[in-house]
Scaffold this active site. Sequence first.
Site, PDB file in Angstrom:
ATOM      1  CB  VAL A 117      -2.199   8.894  12.418  1.00 31.09           C
ATOM      2  CG1 VAL A 117      -2.828   9.178  13.767  1.00 31.09           C
ATOM      3  CG2 VAL A 117      -3.174   8.109  11.555  1.00 31.09           C
ATOM      4  CB  VAL A 149       4.693   3.695  15.812  1.00 33.00           C
ATOM      5  CG1 VAL A 149       5.539   4.634  16.673  1.00 33.00           C
ATOM      6  CG2 VAL A 149       4.046   2.634  16.689  1.00 33.00           C
ATOM      7  CB  THR A 198      -0.012  -1.151  14.030  1.00 31.46           C
ATOM      8  OG1 THR A 198      -1.112  -0.425  13.435  1.00 31.46           O
ATOM      9  CG2 THR A 198       0.404  -0.439  15.293  1.00 31.46           C
ATOM     10  CB  CYS A 204      -6.491   1.440   7.922  1.00 29.51           C
ATOM     11  SG  CYS A 204      -5.098   2.365   8.577  1.00 29.51           S
ATOM     12  CG  PHE A 220      -5.845   4.598  -0.819  1.00 31.31           C
ATOM     13  CD1 PHE A 220      -4.884   5.442  -0.299  1.00 31.31           C
ATOM     14  CD2 PHE A 220      -7.061   4.477  -0.150  1.00 31.31           C
ATOM     15  CE1 PHE A 220      -5.118   6.159   0.877  1.00 31.31           C
ATOM     16  CE2 PHE A 220      -7.310   5.180   1.028  1.00 31.31           C
ATOM     17  CZ  PHE A 220      -6.333   6.034   1.532  1.00 31.31           C
TER      18      PHE A 220
HETATM   19  P1  NAD Z   1       2.951   5.954   8.988  1.00 31.44           P
HETATM   20  O1  NAD Z   1       3.735   4.799   8.533  1.00 31.44           O
HETATM   21  O2  NAD Z   1       2.592   7.037   8.049  1.00 31.44           O
HETATM   22  O3  NAD Z   1       3.702   6.666  10.221  1.00 31.44           O
HETATM   23  C1  NAD Z   1       4.262   5.979  11.292  1.00 31.44           C
HETATM   24  C2  NAD Z   1       5.582   6.662  11.667  1.00 31.44           C
HETATM   25  O4  NAD Z   1       6.092   6.089  12.873  1.00 31.44           O
HETATM   26  C3  NAD Z   1       6.692   6.488  10.628  1.00 31.44           C
HETATM   27  O5  NAD Z   1       7.131   7.766  10.204  1.00 31.44           O
HETATM   28  C4  NAD Z   1       7.794   5.713  11.375  1.00 31.44           C
HETATM   29  O6  NAD Z   1       9.102   6.115  11.002  1.00 31.44           O
HETATM   30  C5  NAD Z   1       7.504   6.087  12.808  1.00 31.44           C
HETATM   31  N1  NAD Z   1       8.024   5.140  13.793  1.00 31.44           N
HETATM   32  C6  NAD Z   1       7.928   3.790  13.804  1.00 31.44           C
HETATM   33  N2  NAD Z   1       8.483   3.272  14.912  1.00 31.44           N
HETATM   34  C7  NAD Z   1       8.957   4.321  15.633  1.00 31.44           C
HETATM   35  C8  NAD Z   1       9.621   4.427  16.872  1.00 31.44           C
HETATM   36  N3  NAD Z   1       9.896   3.344  17.612  1.00 31.44           N
HETATM   37  N4  NAD Z   1       9.978   5.661  17.314  1.00 31.44           N
HETATM   38  C9  NAD Z   1       9.687   6.757  16.582  1.00 31.44           C
HETATM   39  N5  NAD Z   1       9.041   6.715  15.404  1.00 31.44           N
HETATM   40  C10 NAD Z   1       8.675   5.505  14.929  1.00 31.44           C
HETATM   41  O7  NAD Z   1       1.622   5.350   9.647  1.00 31.44           O
HETATM   42  P2  NAD Z   1       0.176   6.058   9.774  1.00 31.44           P
HETATM   43  O8  NAD Z   1      -0.564   5.912   8.499  1.00 31.44           O
HETATM   44  O9  NAD Z   1       0.350   7.372  10.393  1.00 31.44           O
HETATM   45  O10 NAD Z   1      -0.526   5.079  10.792  1.00 31.44           O
HETATM   46  C11 NAD Z   1      -0.148   5.049  12.146  1.00 31.44           C
HETATM   47  C12 NAD Z   1      -1.205   4.282  12.913  1.00 31.44           C
HETATM   48  O11 NAD Z   1      -2.447   4.970  12.854  1.00 31.44           O
HETATM   49  C13 NAD Z   1      -1.469   2.881  12.409  1.00 31.44           C
HETATM   50  O12 NAD Z   1      -1.709   2.052  13.505  1.00 31.44           O
HETATM   51  C14 NAD Z   1      -2.726   3.034  11.597  1.00 31.44           C
HETATM   52  O13 NAD Z   1      -3.484   1.865  11.575  1.00 31.44           O
HETATM   53  C15 NAD Z   1      -3.475   4.115  12.338  1.00 31.44           C
HETATM   54  N6  NAD Z   1      -4.400   4.918  11.530  1.00 31.44           N
HETATM   55  C16 NAD Z   1      -4.031   5.371  10.298  1.00 31.44           C
HETATM   56  C17 NAD Z   1      -4.897   6.177   9.554  1.00 31.44           C
HETATM   57  C18 NAD Z   1      -4.519   6.693   8.193  1.00 31.44           C
HETATM   58  O14 NAD Z   1      -5.368   7.285   7.553  1.00 31.44           O
HETATM   59  N7  NAD Z   1      -3.329   6.511   7.695  1.00 31.44           N
HETATM   60  C19 NAD Z   1      -6.123   6.557  10.098  1.00 31.44           C
HETATM   61  C20 NAD Z   1      -6.472   6.094  11.368  1.00 31.44           C
HETATM   62  C21 NAD Z   1      -5.595   5.275  12.074  1.00 31.44           C
HETATM   63  C1  UGA Z   2     -10.549   4.805   6.370  1.00 33.12           C
HETATM   64  C2  UGA Z   2     -11.737   5.243   7.236  1.00 33.12           C
HETATM   65  O1  UGA Z   2     -12.678   5.937   6.426  1.00 33.12           O
HETATM   66  C3  UGA Z   2     -11.279   6.146   8.380  1.00 33.12           C
HETATM   67  O2  UGA Z   2     -12.372   6.443   9.224  1.00 33.12           O
HETATM   68  C4  UGA Z   2     -10.186   5.419   9.165  1.00 33.12           C
HETATM   69  O3  UGA Z   2      -9.693   6.256  10.197  1.00 33.12           O
HETATM   70  C5  UGA Z   2      -9.057   5.041   8.239  1.00 33.12           C
HETATM   71  O4  UGA Z   2      -9.562   4.196   7.182  1.00 33.12           O
HETATM   72  C6  UGA Z   2      -7.984   4.276   8.918  1.00 33.12           C
HETATM   73  O5  UGA Z   2      -8.219   3.644   9.935  1.00 33.12           O
HETATM   74  O6  UGA Z   2      -6.894   4.310   8.366  1.00 33.12           O
HETATM   75  P1  UGA Z   2      -9.136   5.920   4.394  1.00 33.12           P
HETATM   76  O7  UGA Z   2      -8.613   4.541   4.191  1.00 33.12           O
HETATM   77  O8  UGA Z   2      -8.171   7.027   4.495  1.00 33.12           O
HETATM   78  O9  UGA Z   2     -10.022   5.973   5.751  1.00 33.12           O
HETATM   79  O10 UGA Z   2     -10.128   6.298   3.212  1.00 33.12           O
HETATM   80  P2  UGA Z   2     -11.661   5.927   2.874  1.00 33.12           P
HETATM   81  O11 UGA Z   2     -12.335   7.154   2.433  1.00 33.12           O
HETATM   82  O12 UGA Z   2     -12.300   5.174   3.964  1.00 33.12           O
HETATM   83  O13 UGA Z   2     -11.523   5.003   1.602  1.00 33.12           O
HETATM   84  C7  UGA Z   2     -10.968   3.704   1.690  1.00 33.12           C
HETATM   85  C8  UGA Z   2     -11.074   3.007   0.348  1.00 33.12           C
HETATM   86  O14 UGA Z   2     -12.429   2.644   0.066  1.00 33.12           O
HETATM   87  C9  UGA Z   2     -10.622   3.873  -0.820  1.00 33.12           C
HETATM   88  O15 UGA Z   2      -9.879   3.091  -1.722  1.00 33.12           O
HETATM   89  C10 UGA Z   2     -11.914   4.332  -1.430  1.00 33.12           C
HETATM   90  O16 UGA Z   2     -11.785   4.660  -2.786  1.00 33.12           O
HETATM   91  C11 UGA Z   2     -12.781   3.111  -1.223  1.00 33.12           C
HETATM   92  N1  UGA Z   2     -14.235   3.413  -1.219  1.00 33.12           N
HETATM   93  C12 UGA Z   2     -14.764   4.209  -0.252  1.00 33.12           C
HETATM   94  C13 UGA Z   2     -15.052   2.870  -2.187  1.00 33.12           C
HETATM   95  O17 UGA Z   2     -14.580   2.128  -3.081  1.00 33.12           O
HETATM   96  N2  UGA Z   2     -16.395   3.143  -2.161  1.00 33.12           N
HETATM   97  C14 UGA Z   2     -16.949   3.931  -1.205  1.00 33.12           C
HETATM   98  O18 UGA Z   2     -18.180   4.130  -1.240  1.00 33.12           O
HETATM   99  C15 UGA Z   2     -16.108   4.479  -0.234  1.00 33.12           C
END
Ligand code: NAD
Ligand code: UGA
Length: 465
Positions: free
Chosen positions: A16, A91, A93, A277, A339
């Site tokens: 993110v 970060v 969660t 997530c 995934f």
């Molecule tokens: P991630 O694990 O890829 O990245 C988090 C980073 O934060 C890591 O690189 C870690 O080293 C760093 N970190 C942790 N504690 C720290 C600290 N105290 N100081 C500095 N750096 C620190 O996680 P992500 O996938 O980017 O997700 C981050 C958040 O965003 C989560 O809450 C997740 O639910 C949310 N989110 C993720 C997605 C997604 O698609 N991955 C989409 C929407 C929301």
């Molecule tokens: C999802 C949400 O789509 C984002 O809006 C959100 O920000 C994010 O989670 C998050 O909070 O981390 P993501 O997990 O990256 O995004 O990917 P998706 O496209 O949502 O797919 C999630 C899973 O559902 C995948 O394994 C995908 O293959 C599966 N999926 C999705 C299905 O099996 N069928 C569908 O019709 C759609």
Amino acid sequence: GSTSRFQICCIGAGYVGGPTMAIIAKKCPTIDVTVVDISQRRIDAWNSEADLPIYEPGLKEAVMNTRGKNLFFSTDIDGAIEKAHMIFVAVNTPTKKDGLGAGRAADLTYWELAARRIAKVAKSPKIIVEKSTVPIKTAEAILTVLNASGKTRFQVLSNPEFLAEGTAVRDLESPDRILIGGNLKDEDGTAAVEKLVDIYSHWVPRERIITTNVWSSELSKLVANFFLAQRVSSINAVSALCESSGADVDEVSTAVGLDSRIGSKFLKASVGFGGSCFQKDILNLVYLSESMGLKDIAEYFHWVVKMNDLQKERFVSRIIHGLFNTVTGKRIAILGFAFKKDTGDTRESAAISVCQRLVDERAHLDIYDPKVEESQIWQDISTASKMDRLELEKLIHISSSPYGAAQGSHALVVCTEWDEFQDLDFEKILSIMEKPAFIFDGRNILNHEYLRKLGFVVYAIGKPL
Ligand code: NAD
Ligand code: UGA
């Protein structure tokens, strides 16, 4: 950058933090953006000329065009906090592993550590932006931690991220909406919200930027993920009905999705949803509901995750039953480990559960994924399995091509919907497989009719045999 420019810091350079800040830097050339992380390795990778730490279409270009100009990656967390006017916290969660709420509640350790760091270092007023997905009321708790130092004033905003992996750049550049939660009853709170609105207004139409109170914003993020995952679990429940009745789940989802009130997206039946997530955020909702005494509501939310677990298990059962009730010693090619397609991310990937279960049955797996690192596959299966690495090495091989994986196998199992799997040379694949050659399409992406004509035995999700 010069200190007269608006300074943004982002704590957490992950999936993110990295892409979000790259797009802010790209769209706002007058703002300096510094992304910091405790992981030196991650920061080095963001600064490298070779591969960035994450793969997203369009991300490398965005980073290369801004890096060193107004986008910086650093491990100097304190320095970046000190000079920032606005601090995003992105970060991780994850779900708590131990203690109160283990297996359900969100682990806010990293969040709180970041907040305590900010409280310690900050000398001037700052706007803190909660970017991570957190339980409702986190902003309030964080504000208490920040204000305890008494040194300066803070505003905490909630600004959840809705990007999906594989389409992060597109989602960030043209989001359906930007959600900003803040204390709109207070002048400083409103000013902080306006400051963040200004930043997004550089590229997002104003009517797509909505502001709410903090709690609505925090809760909306969890609810959005619940609704998305719920659709997948619902169509997957229907797929079970289809397999027993002769209906075709893809036909059903097309028919149902054409109703404009329902809509066609997120109705693709699959081996099960993965990603970092969906499960985590739904379990978080379950925990929140339970802790508010809403047991039945919690149960309702929980079924979306339980249905997903059942779907993965159902798929494995179909493989075992299809292969004459035993896979022990049989070679199975696993196509796809991420995934979803277009990402190298494997967090909570359905492929991990499928592989772990097949290995439990002592099948021999040959795994191919175009983007996932070999070391990641080993780590994921080792973590999921009870077996030690030596035992696993006897059962698992990782191939660098789909044909390598298919060589000598009894079955192909599609776990990820990579486009390239549709264009494989299936005549060649049939010729190098054991007969009868089975295909288990966990994503319904292959041309089943054609494959059956070639001579494969094809099982798909929610389809008659
Ligand atoms: P991630 O694990 O890829 O990245 C988090 C980073 O934060 C890591 O690189 C870690 O080293 C760093 N970190 C942790 N504690 C720290 C600290 N105290 N100081 C500095 N750096 C620190 O996680 P992500 O996938 O980017 O997700 C981050 C958040 O965003 C989560 O809450 C997740 O639910 C949310 N989110 C993720 C997605 C997604 O698609 N991955 C989409 C929407 C929301
Ligand atoms: C999802 C949400 O789509 C984002 O809006 C959100 O920000 C994010 O989670 C998050 O909070 O981390 P993501 O997990 O990256 O995004 O990917 P998706 O496209 O949502 O797919 C999630 C899973 O559902 C995948 O394994 C995908 O293959 C599966 N999926 C999705 C299905 O099996 N069928 C569908 O019709 C759609």
